[in-house]
Design an enzyme around this catalytic site. Structure first.
Site, PDB file in Angstrom:
ATOM      1  N   HIS A   1      -2.345  -0.625  44.562  1.00 46.53           N
ATOM      2  CA  HIS A   1      -3.391   0.590  44.446  1.00 46.53           C
ATOM      3  C   HIS A   1      -3.563   0.905  43.015  1.00 46.53           C
ATOM      4  CE1 HIS A   1      -5.989   3.726  46.373  1.00 46.53           C
ATOM      5  NE2 HIS A   1      -5.308   4.457  45.490  1.00 46.53           N
TER       6      HIS A   1
ATOM      7  N   MET B   1      -9.912   6.682  36.724  1.00 45.44           N
ATOM      8  CA  MET B   1     -10.352   8.123  36.822  1.00 45.44           C
ATOM      9  C   MET B   1     -11.061   8.096  35.529  1.00 45.44           C
ATOM     10  SD  MET B   1      -7.037   9.952  37.954  1.00 45.44           S
ATOM     11  CE  MET B   1      -6.259   9.658  39.620  1.00 45.44           C
TER      12      MET B   1
ATOM     13  N   HIS C   1      -9.418   1.936  43.611  1.00 45.73           N
ATOM     14  CA  HIS C   1      -9.891   3.252  44.018  1.00 45.73           C
ATOM     15  C   HIS C   1     -10.735   3.698  42.887  1.00 45.73           C
ATOM     16  CE1 HIS C   1      -8.814   7.543  45.340  1.00 45.73           C
ATOM     17  NE2 HIS C   1      -9.958   7.506  45.419  1.00 45.73           N
TER      18      HIS C   1
ATOM     19  N   MET D   1     -12.581   6.530  41.130  1.00 42.62           N
ATOM     20  CA  MET D   1     -12.931   8.078  40.766  1.00 42.62           C
ATOM     21  C   MET D   1     -13.695   8.255  39.700  1.00 42.62           C
ATOM     22  SD  MET D   1      -9.081   9.111  42.149  1.00 42.62           S
ATOM     23  CE  MET D   1      -8.420   7.661  41.827  1.00 42.62           C
TER      24      MET D   1
ATOM     25  N   MET E   1      -8.747  11.199  51.609  1.00 42.37           N
ATOM     26  CA  MET E   1      -8.072  11.663  50.630  1.00 42.37           C
ATOM     27  C   MET E   1      -7.170  12.773  51.254  1.00 42.37           C
ATOM     28  SD  MET E   1      -8.252  10.116  47.598  1.00 42.37           S
ATOM     29  CE  MET E   1      -7.051  11.227  46.804  1.00 42.37           C
TER      30      MET E   1
ATOM     31  N   ASP F   1      -4.315   8.657  51.213  1.00 44.58           N
ATOM     32  CA  ASP F   1      -3.946   8.485  49.970  1.00 44.58           C
ATOM     33  C   ASP F   1      -3.898   9.908  49.475  1.00 44.58           C
ATOM     34  OD1 ASP F   1      -3.658   8.265  47.172  1.00 44.58           O
ATOM     35  OD2 ASP F   1      -5.793   7.198  46.906  1.00 44.58           O
TER      36      ASP F   1
HETATM   37  C1  DX5 Z   1      -4.702  10.779  43.445  1.00 50.57           C
HETATM   38  C2  DX5 Z   1      -4.814   9.093  43.755  1.00 50.57           C
HETATM   39  C3  DX5 Z   1      -3.674   8.663  44.497  1.00 50.57           C
HETATM   40  C4  DX5 Z   1      -2.427   9.174  43.844  1.00 50.57           C
HETATM   41  C5  DX5 Z   1      -1.300   8.988  45.011  1.00 50.57           C
HETATM   42  O1  DX5 Z   1      -6.078  10.874  42.941  1.00 50.57           O
HETATM   43  O2  DX5 Z   1      -5.983   8.668  44.204  1.00 50.57           O
HETATM   44  O3  DX5 Z   1      -3.710   7.380  44.553  1.00 50.57           O
HETATM   45  O4  DX5 Z   1      -1.957   8.635  42.501  1.00 50.57           O
HETATM   46  O5  DX5 Z   1      -0.140   9.588  44.393  1.00 50.57           O
HETATM   47  P1  DX5 Z   1       0.849  10.470  45.241  1.00 50.57           P
HETATM   48  O6  DX5 Z   1       1.539   9.565  46.405  1.00 50.57           O
HETATM   49  O7  DX5 Z   1       1.826  10.617  44.222  1.00 50.57           O
HETATM   50  O8  DX5 Z   1       0.237  11.545  45.727  1.00 50.57           O
HETATM   51 ZN    ZN Z   2      -5.921   6.619  44.952  1.00 53.19          ZN
END
Ligand code: DX5
Ligand code: ZN
Length: 216
Positions: free
Chosen positions: A33, A37, A66, A68, A137, A175
């Site tokens: 994954h 960001m 993913h 963002m 989320m 997630d």
């Molecule tokens: C948050 C991310 C997640 C995060 C998950 O914005 O999308 O993928 O890194 O990490 P944990 O499991 O530590 O919440």
């Molecule tokens: Zn994520």
């Protein structure tokens, strides 16, 4: 069916990333994954193409990307070129979500849509049949290691009802704050793909944590 496990590399040791990638390759994890960001949609900047290219060279499992980022359409084909097997965009960043989902599919990747914790499942009513994956989320996106939001169970149940009603079959991914204490309840609530960062990489034996999460 055991859940698909997608360790989030955001929590990996970036100074020893190769070691963590090897660990995932050898483990029972299903996907890598990758959290992308942009510092605009979310208050954090993670990593971009140069690193993704290197990860793709070493990873022996599909890359679950993913996004963002605002205006993700601009980068879909590049993420695909760099090896993304699944590309998820946020509902909140896509004014023309059908177009974006179409572009992802045209690129050859599987298409996912992510919902922020405050966004209701009903927003997906008219698109759920078109997506391969829905990402719920369970923290506000931007950082690893945050506390799981309990309301996420109710959202998962609503999502399962919507899937039934629409006769749709997207994977249901969760997630944020996923660990061994909540994973089985999440699976019981309809999740079939779990993302986990801190709980895996900050455990004393990450491969064993993955194995346990996979075999709950
Ligand atoms: C948050 C991310 C997640 C995060 C998950 O914005 O999308 O993928 O890194 O990490 P944990 O499991 O530590 O919440
Ligand atoms: Zn994520």
């Amino acid at each position: 069916m055991p859940p698909l496990i997608a360790p989030s590399l955001l929590s990996a040791d970036f100074l020893n990333l190769g070691k963590d990638i090897d660990m995932i390759n050898r483990s029972e994890a299903d996907w890598f994954h990758l959290d992308i960001m942009d510092g605009v949609f979310v208050p954090n900047i993670s990593f971009g193409f140069p690193l993704i290219e290197k990860i793709a060279e070493k990873a022996q499992k599909p890359l679950d990307v993913h996004l963002m980022i605002i205006d993700p359409d601009r980068y879909i084909h590049r993420f695909r070129e760099y090896g993304a097997a699944i590309i998820s965009v946020h509902y909140e960043t896509c004014p023309h979500l059908h177009r974006t989902i179409d572009e992802i599919k045209k690129s050859g990747a599987k298409a996912g849509v992510a919902l922020n914790p405050h966004s209701p499942v009903s927003l997906l009513t008219h698109i759920i049949k078109d997506v391969d994956l829905v990402l719920i989320m369970s923290v506000n996106p931007g950082f690893g290691g945050q506390k799981f939001i309990e309301e996420s169970y109710a959202k998962l149940q609503e999502l399962c009802e919507l899937r039934e009603k629409k006769n749709a079959r997207p994977l249901v991914q969760v997630d944020g704050g996923v660990d061994l204490s909540n994973a089985s309840k999440l699976i019981g609530s309809g999740a079939n793909a779990l993302v986990s960062g801190n709980a895996i990489f900050h455990s004393s034996d990450p491969a064993e944590t993955i194995r346990r999460m996979k075999n709950l």
